[in-house]
Design a protein around this motif. Structure first.
Motif, mmCIF file in Angstrom:
data_model
loop_
_atom_site.group_PDB
_atom_site.id
_atom_site.type_symbol
_atom_site.label_atom_id
_atom_site.label_comp_id
_atom_site.label_asym_id
_atom_site.label_seq_id
_atom_site.Cartn_x
_atom_site.Cartn_y
_atom_site.Cartn_z
ATOM 1 N N VAL A 15 0.841 -1.200 0.000
ATOM 2 C CA VAL A 15 0.000 0.000 0.000
ATOM 3 C C VAL A 15 0.876 1.251 0.000
ATOM 4 O O VAL A 15 0.586 2.214 -0.699
ATOM 5 N N ASN A 16 1.961 1.215 0.765
ATOM 6 C CA ASN A 16 2.881 2.358 0.794
ATOM 7 C C ASN A 16 3.535 2.606 -0.556
ATOM 8 O O ASN A 16 3.751 3.754 -0.937
ATOM 9 N N SER A 17 3.855 1.552 -1.273
ATOM 10 C CA SER A 17 4.603 1.712 -2.516
ATOM 11 C C SER A 17 3.719 1.779 -3.765
ATOM 12 O O SER A 17 4.198 2.148 -4.830
ATOM 13 N N PHE A 18 2.440 1.452 -3.636
ATOM 14 C CA PHE A 18 1.559 1.447 -4.803
ATOM 15 C C PHE A 18 1.304 2.887 -5.241
ATOM 16 O O PHE A 18 0.906 3.720 -4.431
ATOM 17 N N PRO A 19 1.533 3.203 -6.504
ATOM 18 C CA PRO A 19 1.336 4.583 -6.959
ATOM 19 C C PRO A 19 -0.125 5.024 -6.823
ATOM 20 O O PRO A 19 -1.033 4.330 -7.284
ATOM 21 N N GLU A 20 -0.327 6.156 -6.190
ATOM 22 C CA GLU A 20 -1.689 6.642 -5.968
ATOM 23 C C GLU A 20 -2.457 6.798 -7.280
ATOM 24 O O GLU A 20 -3.659 6.562 -7.334
ATOM 25 N N GLY A 21 -1.756 7.129 -8.340
ATOM 26 C CA GLY A 21 -2.400 7.259 -9.637
ATOM 27 C C GLY A 21 -2.969 5.950 -10.162
ATOM 28 O O GLY A 21 -3.787 5.944 -11.076
ATOM 29 N N ASN A 22 -2.559 4.830 -9.563
ATOM 30 C CA ASN A 22 -3.039 3.509 -9.992
ATOM 31 C C ASN A 22 -4.083 2.921 -9.037
ATOM 32 O O ASN A 22 -4.420 1.748 -9.154
ATOM 33 N N TYR A 23 -4.559 3.701 -8.085
ATOM 34 C CA TYR A 23 -5.518 3.175 -7.110
ATOM 35 C C TYR A 23 -6.810 2.684 -7.749
ATOM 36 O O TYR A 23 -7.498 1.851 -7.192
ATOM 37 N N SER A 24 -7.130 3.195 -8.921
ATOM 38 C CA SER A 24 -8.338 2.742 -9.622
ATOM 39 C C SER A 24 -8.061 1.551 -10.527
ATOM 40 O O SER A 24 -8.982 1.030 -11.162
ATOM 41 N N GLN A 25 -6.810 1.103 -10.571
ATOM 42 C CA GLN A 25 -6.439 -0.058 -11.390
ATOM 43 C C GLN A 25 -7.285 -1.254 -10.994
ATOM 44 O O GLN A 25 -7.449 -1.572 -9.818
ATOM 45 N N SER A 26 -7.815 -1.923 -11.980
ATOM 46 C CA SER A 26 -8.698 -3.058 -11.739
ATOM 47 C C SER A 26 -7.903 -4.286 -11.307
ATOM 48 O O SER A 26 -6.884 -4.631 -11.911
ATOM 49 N N ILE A 27 -8.380 -4.920 -10.259
ATOM 50 C CA ILE A 27 -7.806 -6.174 -9.776
ATOM 51 C C ILE A 27 -8.833 -7.269 -10.028
ATOM 52 O O ILE A 27 -9.974 -7.185 -9.564
ATOM 53 N N ILE A 28 -8.427 -8.275 -10.770
ATOM 54 C CA ILE A 28 -9.307 -9.408 -11.069
ATOM 55 C C ILE A 28 -8.948 -10.533 -10.113
ATOM 56 O O ILE A 28 -7.768 -10.844 -9.910
ATOM 57 N N PHE A 29 -9.957 -11.134 -9.518
ATOM 58 C CA PHE A 29 -9.731 -12.180 -8.525
ATOM 59 C C PHE A 29 -10.760 -13.283 -8.673
ATOM 60 O O PHE A 29 -11.766 -13.138 -9.353
ATOM 61 N N LYS A 30 -10.482 -14.396 -8.003
ATOM 62 C CA LYS A 30 -11.387 -15.542 -8.020
ATOM 63 C C LYS A 30 -11.872 -15.801 -6.593
ATOM 64 O O LYS A 30 -11.069 -15.846 -5.657
ATOM 65 N N TYR A 31 -13.183 -15.918 -6.442
ATOM 66 C CA TYR A 31 -13.742 -16.280 -5.138
ATOM 67 C C TYR A 31 -13.341 -17.719 -4.840
ATOM 68 O O TYR A 31 -13.588 -18.618 -5.659
ATOM 69 N N PRO A 32 -12.711 -17.957 -3.692
ATOM 70 C CA PRO A 32 -12.170 -19.289 -3.420
ATOM 71 C C PRO A 32 -13.216 -20.411 -3.366
ATOM 72 O O PRO A 32 -12.952 -21.508 -3.825
ATOM 73 N N ARG A 33 -14.355 -20.146 -2.814
ATOM 74 C CA ARG A 33 -15.352 -21.218 -2.651
ATOM 75 C C ARG A 33 -16.108 -21.542 -3.928
ATOM 76 O O ARG A 33 -16.434 -22.692 -4.186
ATOM 77 N N THR A 34 -16.393 -20.520 -4.724
ATOM 78 C CA THR A 34 -17.245 -20.726 -5.900
ATOM 79 C C THR A 34 -16.466 -20.739 -7.213
ATOM 80 O O THR A 34 -16.967 -21.236 -8.209
ATOM 81 N N GLY A 35 -15.274 -20.157 -7.196
ATOM 82 C CA GLY A 35 -14.508 -20.045 -8.428
ATOM 83 C C GLY A 35 -14.970 -18.901 -9.313
ATOM 84 O O GLY A 35 -14.410 -18.657 -10.373
ATOM 85 N N ARG A 36 -16.011 -18.193 -8.884
ATOM 86 C CA ARG A 36 -16.538 -17.052 -9.640
ATOM 87 C C ARG A 36 -15.473 -15.960 -9.717
ATOM 88 O O ARG A 36 -14.702 -15.761 -8.793
ATOM 89 N N ILE A 37 -15.431 -15.268 -10.835
ATOM 90 C CA ILE A 37 -14.455 -14.197 -11.041
ATOM 91 C C ILE A 37 -15.070 -12.872 -10.604
ATOM 92 O O ILE A 37 -16.229 -12.581 -10.893
ATOM 93 N N GLY A 38 -14.279 -12.079 -9.904
ATOM 94 C CA GLY A 38 -14.691 -10.747 -9.479
ATOM 95 C C GLY A 38 -13.665 -9.719 -9.932
ATOM 96 O O GLY A 38 -12.563 -10.074 -10.357
#
Length: 167
Positions: A96-119
């Protein structure tokens, strides 16, 4: 999203995690594994869930290919889990300290562990989610620890952290 706010809550998370880790080192093996009805049925299972989530998000943010949810396969010791937690918690603050503030809106794609659904969420929302998730389950750990007979607890509220860290 204000970078300073995310830095503060990430630092709070690291402080609160460390308090919990101190307590977990002091309990007996019986208290660690004692079955107590909750979202997860022991101190061990609840701690493993928190560590799993924190490590999962750190791995996502650092673009580790195919990050896994640790609780799905963790068979290590309490000390081993605490070491993973210590690193993941510190990594959250560092990232969090090193992440550029200009990239805070950068999309993070993840998988819900129980369902495998993508978020998908912006980086800043994932940080807020991780901190909120850990706070929720640390509260459960406090209750589980009390029910297991451990009473050497202190406040891990965010207000306590902010009051202790006023300059």
């Amino acid at each position: 999203m204000a970078k300073n706010y995310l830095i503060q809550i990430a630092n709070y998370n690291h402080w609160a995690d460390n308090k919990i880790m101190e307590w977990l080192r002091q309990i007996s093996d019986e208290q660690w594994e004692q079955v107590i009805v909750s979202s997860f049925n022991s101190v061990s299972q609840t701690a493993t869930h928190i560590v799993s989530a924190e490590k999962y998000w750190v791995d996502l943010w650092t673009q580790i290919p195919e990050p896994i949810f640790l609780s799905a396969q963790f068979n290590g010791t309490r000390d081993g889990l605490i070491e993973i937690w210590k690193k993941s918690s510190a990594d959250i603050s560092t990232l969090v300290n090193s992440f550029p503030e200009g990239n805070y809106s950068q999309s993070i794609i993840f998988k819900y562990p129980r369902t495998g659904r993508i978020g998908q969420m912006p980086f800043w929302e994932t940080v807020a989610h991780v901190i909120n998730h850990s706070t929720y389950h640390r509260g459960q750990l406090v209750t589980l620890l009390r029910q297991a007979g451990y009473i050497n607890l202190s406040s891990i509220d965010m207000a306590t952290y902010f009051q202790m860290n006023k300059i």
